[in-house]
Structures are given as C-alpha cells and as structure tokens.
Enzyme design. Structure first.
Site, PDB file in Angstrom:
ATOM      1  N   GLU A   1      -5.445   0.271 -19.491  1.00 11.73           N
ATOM      2  CA  GLU A   1      -6.017   0.990 -18.862  1.00 11.73           C
ATOM      3  C   GLU A   1      -7.291   1.900 -19.434  1.00 11.73           C
ATOM      4  OE1 GLU A   1      -3.228   4.099 -17.916  1.00 11.73           O
ATOM      5  OE2 GLU A   1      -1.925   2.878 -16.688  1.00 11.73           O
TER       6      GLU A   1
ATOM      7  N   GLU B   1       1.585  -3.272 -14.144  1.00 14.20           N
ATOM      8  CA  GLU B   1       2.266  -1.737 -14.410  1.00 14.20           C
ATOM      9  C   GLU B   1       2.531  -1.403 -12.746  1.00 14.20           C
ATOM     10  OE1 GLU B   1       1.665   1.300 -17.482  1.00 14.20           O
ATOM     11  OE2 GLU B   1       1.369   2.683 -16.082  1.00 14.20           O
TER      12      GLU B   1
END
Length: 680
Positions: free
Chosen positions: A185, A265
């Site tokens: 991220e 994810e």
C-alpha cells in the site's frame, strides 16, 4: 427433468426462503458451455499473515489445539483448504497490529530463524505441499534506504534485500517462494520493479513471479496498467497486477494488459455472518465483474489481542493460547465452497457461458479442471445488507429475491450425469446452515432445475471429495491468566515471545549468560522505513486491555555498546498499532546510566508527571516494579520505593501492560511478573 429442491427433509433451515417461491414462477435459463472456449486461468484463493504479527498468538497454543487450527486453515478437503499463503517480509517496523522481525538488520547480517512466519509457512507446506507462498514487505530496515531513507534511490540494494529473503527461505527451510510483491500500500517505482525481476533472475529465481503493486485500485488499475501497456520491459517483469480491495471491479485497461488480475488483499471484515456474505459475494463477483482470478483475504486468523486494530477481521478466531479456545467462523466454510472443489490452474468458463449475474440477484461462476474431467459451479445469492464488506463499505444498492433457475449443460459438459452439492444458508432464523453436504443429485437431459432463496451459497461439483472437517469442541474461553511470570527459558534463541505483542522495535530471546540465562532483548537500533508513523522507542504490550489495577515488575539490563537510553515498564497502555507513537498510560522510565527516573503519562514523554534521582542502582541488572491502583502509582528500583504518585490522569483508566526502551537500542528484560496490585 430432475428438479433439485431444498426440502424440509433435506434442510430445515431453508424453509423460510422456500415459502417465498411461487410454484407458478418461470425458470430463468443459464447455459454452461465450453464450446466458445474457456475463460481465464484460476490463480487461487488465499489469506494473509501480515500486518504485524497477525498470526503470532497462534504460535503459543497447546500442541493439540494448534494443530487443529492449522488443519482448518491448510489441510486439503478439510476446512478452508487455502491455495495461497501470503506472508509479511518482516522489517522491524509497525505494520498494522505490530512489528515483525527482519532477516537483515544490516547489509552484512542475515538470520532466517527470526519471527514466526517461517514456522507458519512450514506448517502450511506440511499439510499441503502444493500451497503457493507469496511474500510482501510492509516496510524496510533503515539501511535499505541509505542516507536518504528512500528505498528506490538504489533499486538493486532494495531488490537484493527481498531476493535474500526468497533465497533464505529455500536454503534454510526448503520453502519455494512463488510470488513476491513490491511494497504494501505504498507507491511503486517501475525501475525498482524491473530491478527486482533482474535480480531474481540473476540468482536462479526465474520461477518466483512478481505481483505489482499491492496498492489501491485507483493506482494499480489505472496508473500501473498504463505503465505496463507503454513499457514492454515492465510488462515482461510483472506476472500479475495485484490490487487491494477492488470492490469486485477492474478496468478495461487492466484487462487489456493480458496479465492475471488479483485482489491481492481483500475481505478485511468482521468474521460474522455478514462477513461471510461479503466473502461469498466477493469470491464470485471478483471474476464476474472484474475478471479477477486470484483473491487473498486479510487476515488468515484473528491471532492478535482484543483492542488491537481490526480485531476479528481474521477468517477465524484464535487469540487465547493460554486457554486453547478458538472459533472456526463461517468465512472459513464460505472459503471451502470454492477451495475444496477447485485447484490453481483450473479454467473459468467464459462470461455468458458459465459466469455471470442472476436475473433476480446473485452470481454464478463455473470452473473446469485442466484435463476436462471435473467441473464445479458456485452460486451465491447474497443480499446487499447481508454481505456488506468493511472495505469498501459502499456498494450500489441491489435487490435479491427467491428465484427458479435452470442450468443447461452443453459442449463437452453435456455428458454430466450428477453433482455433489454443498449448501450454506446465512441470516436465517435460528442457527445458520454452514457448508452442509447434501445427497448427490442427478442431471437428466443435460438440465437441472434449482430453486434459490436469499443469502444462500451453493456449490455443485463432480468431484467426490470435500467435507466439513470437525474436531472436538475446544477448551472454554478464559481471561489472560494472573499471576503471570516469564523467564524466557522455554523459547528458542531468536524467537519472539508470543504473548509480547511488539508495537515498535523487535523483541527477541537471546542468551545473556550468567544467572539470567535467556532473556528478551530489544534489537532494533535505528529508525526503519515505516509503513506507518513511529517514534524512536521500543514497546511490547501484553495481557488484557481492560486491566485497571495492576502490578508489573521485571529485571532489566541497559548498558554497554548500542544500549537504549533507558527502559520502562507501564500499565494502562492505550493506542496500539499505527497509533502507538501517541500511546497514553502510566509509564515508569528508568535510566540506570544516570541514576534517574521519570513517571510519564505518554510514551513520547512530552509531559512528565514526576522525576528525580534513584539510589541503590547496580552496575548491570536491576529490578524495577510498578504498582497502579486507582489514582496512585508506586515505583520501585531494587525493592526500594522511588516514587509514590497519587494524582494519575483520569484517562486512560485501563489498558495493557507494556515493557520497552526509551530509545531504539539494546536492552534486556527477564523475570517479568504481572499480578493484581499488592495489598489487594
């Protein structure tokens, strides 16, 4: 024509959904046909152990319960039967719920026994040798960024840090790493991605594939896909495009790359029935809406303390090693609806010929084995409110109602004679029906009528295996046991004591020698390149977030080269995870080099309640204790009172016990004791 119908005799809990069906309703036809060719290759379903020790408490379970939990996760045709295990490449940095130890604290130091992820990968491989392993960094040790702190300034150095982890897995544990990512991220760098591929290849790791970029959909589906389409060298370096929480959609440009598309994810939702509905809808509609062929849930298990971030967002709960209690939650069995009846390398049928939306709500997908001998269909009818995901929370409103459908089989599927069905009914009155195997059903004239209610999940498969594995009821739940003592002698060297949830820095067992033997040592010496904000201290929490009146003591050693500037013990510690740097509580800092102490209400010591000199300090080991009861705190060094403070802040009035260091640097802890306050 055979009509497959959930009757009262077969499934009592589905009655309420059936009474909404009207016998005069027409049947909507859905064709399953491989004549137009097959769709995309199925890349598998997995789960993540990452984000800072999210599976750490699992390590401490009694052997029997620990093996049972691992079977529910990894044993084929028993429970979740995951195809992929994604793990964090530790970096000594806070990465959501804690820190995980790095394999390289300096460019010249390597250690492939630190942390629990090696153990977890080995346990997964022991149960399923075919499981795929995926490694991803959340952060990096400070040295990787050099003097600038930017990991992309020297892409070869950063790439070799990851490559060393992949090589260490093979050399030291005989674990093949199948996939690696970029940076969890955080923004990617195309030069680094190409460097990572180059360095993998140069070290004989051509079969380790790169998934990029493990970021949000707005980055990977747009910016990264544009880069891939414009840069053939980058396209050659990237195996698949991995996006976090895509909301079941991709983009035309992502599809145009021809790359496998992954929800690298997903889920991140409480593991109740609504979470199970979210996961059921996501697993189907990722492909139906977005051509996404790989899906990985965060997190594998809730094996971190209550009150740490995103508690209960694991697919099952296992957070009481002291009692042995655990809970196999409904998302485990929702996973099984797909994983037990497919394998990586199967092929989806094309949209309109075996994948699509149902006219009255819900979706269906179908997959065929590589040899064409086996066939599985998964149908879900999850309602909007019964399948809300935590991230993304907002999805357009849609209606689902009971419906009659006819499945029509054509092409090479026309010869199917029967299916083995598995059924789940969520959000029904009373106990839900979860992954129930029903009697085999016969297909006549290549057609099968099915009556569907709302919030149902149905798998139809030609495979003869699959079961709802079950072990005896685990021991009952118990609170964290008091009194608690720990001398660290039962741990192996380099192991992280599993009940100490490190939030900043890295706490490992080492040999101190002399009468203390093995101790817990804070090992991080410099600031990391973080996933989230950190402060220059070390802290590990333990126990129960509801503790108000508590006593804690420890033997501490804080001396020598690279020693921390002081150590502390604390009570009522609040703010964990990425907010640890602003933790509040009752912190007793002890500075043996200066013979001083501080009583502080915060970890960062921006304000001090009381401080002063300390007498009777010894060279080497000292014992410190903290007794907190009501608004009074009493601190002692070597059993001599150094402060009694009777005006503690009103908030926080409860929290964890903690031990830690006043700065990043070495410090040892031994003979930790936690009990009720003295005098009660």
């Amino acid at each position: 024509m055979f009509k497959f119908r959930f009757t009262v005799d077969m499934l009592l809990t589905s009655v309420l959904s059936l009474i909404l069906w009207k016998s005069g309703s027409s049947f909507e036809m859905y064709t399953f046909d491989d004549t137009p060719g097959l769709g995309r290759v199925f890349d598998g379903i997995g789960a993540i152990s990452g984000g800072g020790a999210t599976s750490k408490l699992l390590v401490g379970y009694p052997e029997q319960q620990r093996n049972e939990i691992l079977d529910y996760l990894f044993k084929p045709n028993f429970g979740a039967s995951f195809h992929i295990l994604k793990v964090e490449i530790g970096s000594d940095t806070q990465s959501t719920d804690g820190t995980e130890s790095t394999h390289m604290r300096t460019p010249d130091e390597e250690n492939y026994d630190r942390g629990y992820e090696w153990w977890l990968m080995l346990e997964a491989k022991k149960r399923n040798p075919d499981i795929k392993i995926y490694g991803l960094p959340w952060g990096f040790p400070g040295w990787v960024g050099g003097s600038t702190g930017n990991i992309y300034v020297d892409p070869d150095r950063t790439a070799m840090y990851v490559v060393k982890w992949v090589m260490g897995a093979k050399v030291h544990h005989n674990i093949t790493v199948d996939y690696v990512g970029i940076w969890n991220e955080r923004l990617y760098n195309t030069t680094y991605i190409k460097s990572l591929r180059k360095n993998l290849d140069a070290n004989g790791l051509q079969n380790t594939k790169v998934i990029a970029a493990d970021d949000g959909s707005n980055i990977s589906w747009s910016t990264l896909t544009a880069d891939i389409l414009a840069d053939p060298q980058l396209a050659a370096a990237v195996y698949g495009i991995g996006v976090h929480h895509p909301g079941t959609f991709s983009t035309p440009s992502a599809i145009a790359t021809g790359k496998p598309l992954w929800a690298s994810e997903d889920y991140s939702t409480p593991n109740n029935q609504t979470g199970a509905g979210c996961w059921a809808r996501t697993l189907n509609q990722n492909y139906v809406n977005g051509n996404v062929t790989g899906c990985i849930a965060w997190a594998l298990t809730t094996s971190w303390y209550y009150a740490l971030p995103y508690f209960d967002h694991g697919l099952m709960n296992a957070f009481e090693p002291w009692s042995g209690n655990y809970e196999v939650s409904s998302p485990i069995w929702v996973t099984a609806h797909t994983t037990q009846f497919t394998r990586i390398g199967w092929r989806y049928l094309k949209h309109g010929s075996g994948a699509g939306k149902l006219s009255r709500g819900g979706s269906y997908v179908a997959l065929v084995s590589p040899d064409g001998k086996d066939f599985t269909i998964i149908i879900e009818t999850m309602s909007h409110d019964g399948s809300v995901c935590w991230n993304p929370k907002s999805i357009p409103w849609y209606d689902v109602s009971p419906q009659n459908i006819t499945l029509v089989f054509d092409g090479s599927l026309a010869g199917i004679t029967h299916f083995n069905p598995f059924f789940t009914q969520l959000h029904a009155p009373g106990e839900p029906t979860i992954f129930k195997q029903l009697p085999p059903i016969v297909v006549l004239n290549n057609r099968l009528d099915v009556y569907l209610g709302v919030n149902q999940l149905l798998t139809l498969t030609t495979l003869g295996h699959g079961r709802k594995g079950q072990y005896p009821t685990p021991p009952p739940s118990k609170p964290f046991p008091l009194p608690y003592t720990q001398d660290f002698e039962s741990y192996r060297i380099d192991e992280e004591p599993y009940l100490f949830a490190q939030q900043i820095g890295s706490f490992e067992v080492h040999q101190a020698g002399g009468s203390h033997g093995q101790v817990m040592r804070q090992m991080t010496l410099r600031m990391t390149i973080p996933f989230c904000n950190q402060t220059a201290a070390g802290i590990a929490i333990i126990g129960n977030t509801n503790w108000t009146h508590i006593y804690v003591e420890a033997d501490v050693y804080d001396d020598g080269t690279d020693a921390s500037k002081g150590v502390f013990i604390a009570a009522r510690v609040s703010k964990r995870g990425c907010k640890t740097n602003s933790s509040q509580g009752v912190f007793f800092f002890f500075y043996p080099q200066d013979n001083t102490y501080q009583l502080a209400p915060t970890l960062d010591r921006k304000s001090i309640l009381q401080g002063g000199g300390v007498g009777g300090v010894t060279k080497g080991w000292n014992n410190i204790s903290l007794n907190v009861e009501g608004t009074t705190a009493v601190g002692k060094v070597n059993n001599k009172t150094v402060f009694t403070y009777s005006d503690l802040p009103a908030e926080p009035d409860q929290g964890f016990v903690a031990v830690g260091t006043g700065s990043l640097g070495y410090a040892d802890f031994d003979n930790v004791k936690i009990t009720r306050p003295s005098g009660t």
